[in-house]
Scaffold this motif. Sequence first.
Motif, PDB file in Angstrom:
ATOM      1  N   VAL A  83       0.799  -3.575  -2.769  1.00  0.00           N
ATOM      2  CA  VAL A  83       1.366  -4.501  -3.749  1.00  0.00           C
ATOM      3  C   VAL A  83       0.264  -5.061  -4.648  1.00  0.00           C
ATOM      4  O   VAL A  83       0.422  -5.164  -5.867  1.00  0.00           O
ATOM      5  CB  VAL A  83       2.157  -5.629  -3.052  1.00  0.00           C
ATOM      6  N   GLY A  84      -0.875  -5.407  -4.045  1.00  0.00           N
ATOM      7  CA  GLY A  84      -2.000  -5.915  -4.831  1.00  0.00           C
ATOM      8  C   GLY A  84      -2.521  -4.895  -5.817  1.00  0.00           C
ATOM      9  O   GLY A  84      -2.863  -5.231  -6.957  1.00  0.00           O
ATOM     10  N   LYS A  85      -2.564  -3.634  -5.418  1.00  0.00           N
ATOM     11  CA  LYS A  85      -3.009  -2.570  -6.320  1.00  0.00           C
ATOM     12  C   LYS A  85      -2.045  -2.438  -7.498  1.00  0.00           C
ATOM     13  O   LYS A  85      -2.459  -2.253  -8.642  1.00  0.00           O
ATOM     14  CB  LYS A  85      -3.101  -1.252  -5.553  1.00  0.00           C
ATOM     15  N   LYS A  86      -0.760  -2.556  -7.216  1.00  0.00           N
ATOM     16  CA  LYS A  86       0.228  -2.475  -8.294  1.00  0.00           C
ATOM     17  C   LYS A  86       0.124  -3.676  -9.232  1.00  0.00           C
ATOM     18  O   LYS A  86       0.275  -3.542 -10.441  1.00  0.00           O
ATOM     19  CB  LYS A  86       1.652  -2.404  -7.723  1.00  0.00           C
ATOM     20  N   PHE A 141     -10.243  -5.989  -2.641  1.00  0.00           N
ATOM     21  CA  PHE A 141      -9.667  -5.233  -1.545  1.00  0.00           C
ATOM     22  C   PHE A 141      -9.514  -6.123  -0.322  1.00  0.00           C
ATOM     23  O   PHE A 141      -8.456  -6.160   0.293  1.00  0.00           O
ATOM     24  CB  PHE A 141     -10.561  -4.028  -1.227  1.00  0.00           C
ATOM     25  N   MET A 142     -10.562  -6.836   0.035  1.00  0.00           N
ATOM     26  CA  MET A 142     -10.504  -7.705   1.211  1.00  0.00           C
ATOM     27  C   MET A 142      -9.583  -8.898   0.985  1.00  0.00           C
ATOM     28  O   MET A 142      -9.095  -9.491   1.931  1.00  0.00           O
ATOM     29  CB  MET A 142     -11.908  -8.161   1.589  1.00  0.00           C
ATOM     30  N   LEU A 143      -9.331  -9.230  -0.268  1.00  0.00           N
ATOM     31  CA  LEU A 143      -8.420 -10.316  -0.600  1.00  0.00           C
ATOM     32  C   LEU A 143      -7.050 -10.075   0.014  1.00  0.00           C
ATOM     33  O   LEU A 143      -6.477 -10.955   0.658  1.00  0.00           O
ATOM     34  CB  LEU A 143      -8.296 -10.437  -2.127  1.00  0.00           C
ATOM     35  N   TRP A 144      -6.521  -8.879  -0.162  1.00  0.00           N
ATOM     36  CA  TRP A 144      -5.164  -8.574   0.302  1.00  0.00           C
ATOM     37  C   TRP A 144      -5.104  -8.496   1.821  1.00  0.00           C
ATOM     38  O   TRP A 144      -4.102  -8.900   2.421  1.00  0.00           O
ATOM     39  CB  TRP A 144      -4.673  -7.292  -0.354  1.00  0.00           C
ATOM     40  N   ILE A 145      -6.159  -7.984   2.442  1.00  0.00           N
ATOM     41  CA  ILE A 145      -6.193  -7.947   3.903  1.00  0.00           C
ATOM     42  C   ILE A 145      -6.334  -9.363   4.450  1.00  0.00           C
ATOM     43  O   ILE A 145      -5.738  -9.711   5.478  1.00  0.00           O
ATOM     44  CB  ILE A 145      -7.326  -7.019   4.386  1.00  0.00           C
ATOM     45  N   ALA A 148       0.322  -3.231   9.453  1.00  0.00           N
ATOM     46  CA  ALA A 148       1.407  -2.894   8.524  1.00  0.00           C
ATOM     47  C   ALA A 148       1.390  -3.821   7.305  1.00  0.00           C
ATOM     48  O   ALA A 148       1.521  -3.371   6.167  1.00  0.00           O
ATOM     49  CB  ALA A 148       2.750  -2.976   9.250  1.00  0.00           C
ATOM     50  N   LEU A 149       1.223  -5.119   7.545  1.00  0.00           N
ATOM     51  CA  LEU A 149       1.206  -6.078   6.446  1.00  0.00           C
ATOM     52  C   LEU A 149      -0.022  -5.882   5.553  1.00  0.00           C
ATOM     53  O   LEU A 149       0.052  -6.069   4.335  1.00  0.00           O
ATOM     54  CB  LEU A 149       1.259  -7.506   6.991  1.00  0.00           C
ATOM     55  N   SER A 150      -1.141  -5.460   6.139  1.00  0.00           N
ATOM     56  CA  SER A 150      -2.339  -5.168   5.335  1.00  0.00           C
ATOM     57  C   SER A 150      -2.079  -4.014   4.381  1.00  0.00           C
ATOM     58  O   SER A 150      -2.463  -4.063   3.209  1.00  0.00           O
ATOM     59  CB  SER A 150      -3.525  -4.828   6.242  1.00  0.00           C
ATOM     60  N   LEU A 151      -1.450  -2.961   4.885  1.00  0.00           N
ATOM     61  CA  LEU A 151      -1.141  -1.823   4.017  1.00  0.00           C
ATOM     62  C   LEU A 151      -0.186  -2.219   2.901  1.00  0.00           C
ATOM     63  O   LEU A 151      -0.386  -1.857   1.738  1.00  0.00           O
ATOM     64  CB  LEU A 151      -0.541  -0.687   4.845  1.00  0.00           C
ATOM     65  N   VAL A 152       0.849  -2.964   3.257  1.00  0.00           N
ATOM     66  CA  VAL A 152       1.830  -3.388   2.258  1.00  0.00           C
ATOM     67  C   VAL A 152       1.183  -4.308   1.222  1.00  0.00           C
ATOM     68  O   VAL A 152       1.370  -4.139   0.015  1.00  0.00           O
ATOM     69  CB  VAL A 152       3.044  -4.076   2.935  1.00  0.00           C
ATOM     70  N   SER A 153       0.397  -5.268   1.687  1.00  0.00           N
ATOM     71  CA  SER A 153      -0.215  -6.203   0.739  1.00  0.00           C
ATOM     72  C   SER A 153      -1.261  -5.514  -0.142  1.00  0.00           C
ATOM     73  O   SER A 153      -1.375  -5.834  -1.325  1.00  0.00           O
ATOM     74  CB  SER A 153      -0.820  -7.404   1.469  1.00  0.00           C
TER      75      SER A 153
END
Length: 154
Positions: A75-78, A32-36, A67-72
């Motif tokens: 995308v990471g979850k997908k 989770f923290m990876l994408w943030i 915004a970029l945290s939410l998007v990433s």
Amino acid sequence: MIDRIISELGPWNWMVLGFILLVMEVIAPGVFMLWIGIASLLIGAVSLLIWDAGFWPWQVQVLAFLALSLVSAFVGKKLVGGRHDVTDQPLLNRRGAQMIGRMATLAEPIKDGRGRIRLGDTLWRVSGPDLPAGTQVRVTGAAETDLELRVEAV
């Protein structure tokens, strides 16, 4: 105060935050923290390029980071979370579901909808119609928690 801290660190504050989040991901993995952290590093890279631009104050940077945290994260979850590999043992960790269809004899009578059967070396709680001990029953289902089986008389 925030203006002073951000102006002293410059665009590197996002880089430091990104590396801290990546280290936290290594220490406590949860993907989770990876994408943030990646979002923070990207905002840091953009900040290095356009730090002196008038449209890039710290408030805009924070909004872009959120915004970029939410998007990433989405995308990471997908990318990572959507894998469901086909297995040759789909009921491996679902013991109650493995019992469906088996026959057993009531070890204790079913009273008020609850009783017990013995399957193998385990005494299972069961639910079903009231029946006396010694009655042959078939397992028809399992509760979501796999702690109780549903039975019917044979």
